[in-house]
Design a protein around this motif. Structure first.
Motif, PDB file in Angstrom:
ATOM      1  N   ARG A 146       0.851  -1.191   0.000  1.00 27.20           N
ATOM      2  CA  ARG A 146       0.000   0.000   0.000  1.00 27.20           C
ATOM      3  C   ARG A 146       0.885   1.239   0.000  1.00 27.20           C
ATOM      4  O   ARG A 146       2.108   1.181   0.157  1.00 27.20           O
ATOM      5  N   ALA A 147       0.218   2.374  -0.128  1.00 28.60           N
ATOM      6  CA  ALA A 147       0.965   3.634  -0.142  1.00 28.60           C
ATOM      7  C   ALA A 147       1.624   3.889   1.217  1.00 28.60           C
ATOM      8  O   ALA A 147       2.700   4.482   1.298  1.00 28.60           O
ATOM      9  N   ASN A 148       0.966   3.424   2.288  1.00 30.07           N
ATOM     10  CA  ASN A 148       1.507   3.595   3.634  1.00 30.07           C
ATOM     11  C   ASN A 148       2.562   2.523   3.888  1.00 30.07           C
ATOM     12  O   ASN A 148       2.256   1.335   3.994  1.00 30.07           O
ATOM     13  N   SER A 149       3.803   2.941   3.989  1.00 26.27           N
ATOM     14  CA  SER A 149       4.908   1.995   4.176  1.00 26.27           C
ATOM     15  C   SER A 149       5.050   1.538   5.623  1.00 26.27           C
ATOM     16  O   SER A 149       5.947   0.756   5.944  1.00 26.27           O
ATOM     17  N   TYR A 150       4.164   2.006   6.495  1.00 24.58           N
ATOM     18  CA  TYR A 150       4.247   1.692   7.917  1.00 24.58           C
ATOM     19  C   TYR A 150       4.078   0.198   8.163  1.00 24.58           C
ATOM     20  O   TYR A 150       4.606  -0.346   9.130  1.00 24.58           O
ATOM     21  N   TYR A 151       3.326  -0.477   7.288  1.00 22.07           N
ATOM     22  CA  TYR A 151       3.055  -1.906   7.463  1.00 22.07           C
ATOM     23  C   TYR A 151       3.705  -2.742   6.358  1.00 22.07           C
ATOM     24  O   TYR A 151       3.197  -3.815   6.009  1.00 22.07           O
ATOM     25  N   ASP A 152       4.816  -2.303   5.846  1.00 25.34           N
ATOM     26  CA  ASP A 152       5.489  -3.023   4.767  1.00 25.34           C
ATOM     27  C   ASP A 152       5.882  -4.429   5.171  1.00 25.34           C
ATOM     28  O   ASP A 152       5.818  -5.367   4.360  1.00 25.34           O
ATOM     29  N   GLN A 153       6.317  -4.623   6.427  1.00 23.58           N
ATOM     30  CA  GLN A 153       6.710  -5.964   6.866  1.00 23.58           C
ATOM     31  C   GLN A 153       5.510  -6.908   6.901  1.00 23.58           C
ATOM     32  O   GLN A 153       5.644  -8.096   6.608  1.00 23.58           O
ATOM     33  N   VAL A 154       4.347  -6.367   7.245  1.00 22.28           N
ATOM     34  CA  VAL A 154       3.134  -7.187   7.247  1.00 22.28           C
ATOM     35  C   VAL A 154       2.781  -7.608   5.821  1.00 22.28           C
ATOM     36  O   VAL A 154       2.413  -8.758   5.562  1.00 22.28           O
ATOM     37  N   TYR A 155       2.898  -6.651   4.886  1.00 22.44           N
ATOM     38  CA  TYR A 155       2.574  -6.959   3.488  1.00 22.44           C
ATOM     39  C   TYR A 155       3.582  -7.945   2.879  1.00 22.44           C
ATOM     40  O   TYR A 155       3.231  -8.762   2.015  1.00 22.44           O
ATOM     41  N   ALA A 156       4.827  -7.885   3.312  1.00 22.33           N
ATOM     42  CA  ALA A 156       5.876  -8.739   2.738  1.00 22.33           C
ATOM     43  C   ALA A 156       5.887 -10.133   3.339  1.00 22.33           C
ATOM     44  O   ALA A 156       6.319 -11.097   2.677  1.00 22.33           O
ATOM     45  N   ALA A 157       5.412 -10.302   4.595  1.00 26.66           N
ATOM     46  CA  ALA A 157       5.525 -11.582   5.308  1.00 26.66           C
ATOM     47  C   ALA A 157       4.897 -12.767   4.581  1.00 26.66           C
ATOM     48  O   ALA A 157       5.495 -13.863   4.556  1.00 26.66           O
ATOM     49  N   PRO A 158       3.718 -12.612   3.925  1.00 26.09           N
ATOM     50  CA  PRO A 158       3.151 -13.793   3.251  1.00 26.09           C
ATOM     51  C   PRO A 158       3.933 -14.262   2.025  1.00 26.09           C
ATOM     52  O   PRO A 158       3.694 -15.377   1.533  1.00 26.09           O
ATOM     53  N   TYR A 159       4.859 -13.460   1.510  1.00 25.29           N
ATOM     54  CA  TYR A 159       5.565 -13.797   0.271  1.00 25.29           C
ATOM     55  C   TYR A 159       7.026 -14.177   0.509  1.00 25.29           C
ATOM     56  O   TYR A 159       7.801 -14.273  -0.444  1.00 25.29           O
ATOM     57  N   LEU A 160       7.406 -14.377   1.742  1.00 28.55           N
ATOM     58  CA  LEU A 160       8.806 -14.706   2.038  1.00 28.55           C
ATOM     59  C   LEU A 160       9.227 -16.025   1.388  1.00 28.55           C
ATOM     60  O   LEU A 160      10.302 -16.120   0.777  1.00 28.55           O
ATOM     61  N   GLY A 161       8.411 -17.050   1.533  1.00 29.18           N
ATOM     62  CA  GLY A 161       8.754 -18.346   0.942  1.00 29.18           C
ATOM     63  C   GLY A 161       8.796 -18.299  -0.573  1.00 29.18           C
ATOM     64  O   GLY A 161       9.636 -18.964  -1.201  1.00 29.18           O
ATOM     65  N   GLN A 162       7.922 -17.504  -1.167  1.00 26.82           N
ATOM     66  CA  GLN A 162       7.869 -17.401  -2.627  1.00 26.82           C
ATOM     67  C   GLN A 162       9.135 -16.790  -3.201  1.00 26.82           C
ATOM     68  O   GLN A 162       9.605 -17.191  -4.271  1.00 26.82           O
ATOM     69  N   PHE A 163       9.721 -15.841  -2.492  1.00 24.50           N
ATOM     70  CA  PHE A 163      10.915 -15.149  -2.981  1.00 24.50           C
ATOM     71  C   PHE A 163      12.139 -15.448  -2.116  1.00 24.50           C
ATOM     72  O   PHE A 163      13.052 -14.624  -2.011  1.00 24.50           O
ATOM     73  N   ALA A 164      12.147 -16.629  -1.514  1.00 19.65           N
ATOM     74  CA  ALA A 164      13.261 -16.985  -0.634  1.00 19.65           C
ATOM     75  C   ALA A 164      14.582 -17.052  -1.400  1.00 19.65           C
ATOM     76  O   ALA A 164      15.637 -16.600  -0.897  1.00 19.65           O
ATOM     77  N   GLU A 165      14.582 -17.596  -2.630  1.00 22.90           N
ATOM     78  CA  GLU A 165      15.815 -17.718  -3.396  1.00 22.90           C
ATOM     79  C   GLU A 165      16.368 -16.346  -3.763  1.00 22.90           C
ATOM     80  O   GLU A 165      17.582 -16.092  -3.680  1.00 22.90           O
TER      81      GLU A 165
END
Length: 410
Positions: A146-165
């Motif tokens: 989202r435009a608000n970067s305050y919760y960037d870690q929340v937005y990124a957490a579900p995709y960690l395994g997908q982009f682990a490499e």
């Protein structure tokens, strides 16, 4: 990996490890938050018990405080002073219940940081590593943020395994580290999103959006219900000096706490629509567990207070029986003496009357003896036939007889 230590991390870091352990144990973020809420409740149980006891003591003393306020209607300062004195004698803190109740509220702020920064507190990356991971995923999936970067870690957490490499390639120090994704899905609702109450602006009326909208509402509702039940239970111990429930005092206490009942629900509603749904799950669980805890603590302390009330009622019944017997005696006396003329039967009065009667009887006896002697000696008023008219105060009959004997002998 260790976090850069700060004073706030004294609470945040343990919270993160507990939440991470619960998530790995049950593999469900929503259930992990519910269990975490239960653990917090159990840890704070002694504090909650102290707060509950203080509030029940204040409710129990409501009839007495109301009587003091009625006694000093024009002098509130004097009334407050008397109430404070009584609270001090009884060991009751005027703010004890409120202050202890604030502690669970204060814990929500460190929990908010744990929820907002899952890469740091749950997965234990450093803040620099978390920021770099966010940038890698944001470059691959810009629409997921989202435009608000305050919760960037929340937005990124579900995709960690997908982009682990890609992450390990860009960050060699993480080459041997397992990078799991965090699944925020709970009952079809993404707990990582921020709910919106402007439903007319929703892109779709899906269950995800509806569920996210309902979570803050249910959270606030649980707080209202919890406060309502708590006040009802506390009012049930507002008893008078005879051990009976004082309905007037209970109503006055409920009226005083009426505005307080809406503070926590409104705060919960504001949190729900300002922060990710995760906090609403935690707050909703706190409300439900709080109601159960309140009922159990009230049941525990009611046993003590019921015992005290039974003693008060027994003493009141004994006093009533004594007063009834006194009234029966008074009624019997009124029946025997309808004119209401009652002699003074005080102890001192009776003693004075007895003393007076003795004195009167003694005087009467002396007078009667004198009269009898006078009747027997009408011709000799002095009692000495030889000197019938000798009435001097120094007269002694034996003296004159002795003298007479001497004269006779001579």
């Amino acid at each position: 990996m260790f976090l850069a230590f700060s004073i706030s991390d004294i609470i945040r870091v343990p919270f993160g490890y507990v939440l991470d352990w619960l998530y790995q144990f049950i593999n469900n973020y929503g259930l992990a938050l519910i269990l975490f809420s239960l653990i917090v409740k159990l840890i704070l149980l002694p504090i909650s018990a102290k707060s509950k006891k203080s509030m029940m003591q204040m409710s129990r003393m409501a009839p007495l405080t109301q009587a003091i306020q009625n006694k000093y209607p024009d002098d509130p300062q004097k009334a407050n002073l008397e109430i404070s004195k009584i609270y001090k004698e009884e060991g009751v803190s005027m703010f004890g219940g409120c202050l202890w109740s604030l502690i669970p509220l204060l814990l929500i702020f460190p929990l908010f940081y744990v929820i907002r920064q899952p890469l740091e507190y749950m997965l234990h990356f450093t803040s620099e590593q978390a920021a770099q991971i966010v940038e890698i995923i944001k470059a691959e999936l810009p629409d997921a943020f989202r435009a608000n970067s305050y919760y960037d870690q929340v937005y990124a957490a579900p995709y960690l395994g997908q982009f682990a490499e890609q992450i390990k390639e860009a960050m060699p120090e993480l080459a041997n580290k397992t990078i799991p994704s965090l699944n925020f899905n709970f009952l079809g609702v993404n707990l990582g999103q921020i709910p919106s109450f402007t439903f007319w602006k929703w892109d779709s009326f899906s269950w995800n959006n509806i569920g996210a909208f309902l979570l803050p509402v249910l959270s606030a509702g649980s707080q209202v219900l919890s406060m309502f039940i708590s006040q009802k239970l506390n009012s049930s111990v507002s008893t008078d000096d005879q051990g009976n429930v004082d309905q007037d005092a209970a109503k006055a206490s409920a009226k005083t706490n009426k505005y307080m009942m809406w503070i926590m629900p409104l705060f919960s509603l504001w949190i729900g629509f300002s922060y990710p749904c995760s906090l609403s799950i935690y707050w909703l669980s706190q409300g439900i567990f709080g109601m159960v805890q309140d009922v159990l603590l009230t049941k525990h302390y009611r046993k003590l207070y019921d015992a005290e009330d039974n003693i008060k009622r027994r003493i009141a019944a004994e006093q009533a029986a004594i007063e009834a017997e006194k009234e029966r005696i008074r009624a019997q006396r009124r029946a025997e003496n309808p004119d209401g003329i009652v002699e003074n039967t005080s102890k001192k009065k009776l003693q004075r009357q007895q003393q007076l009667q003795k004195e009167q009887a003694s005087a009467a006896g002396k007078k009667a003896a004198a009269q009898q002697s006078a009747e027997e000696n009408e011709d000799c008023p002095s009692g000495d036939p030889e000197r019938p008219f000798c009435k001097g105060r120094a007269y002694r009959a034996d003296h004159y007889r002795e003298v007479k004997g001497k004269n006779t002998e001579e």
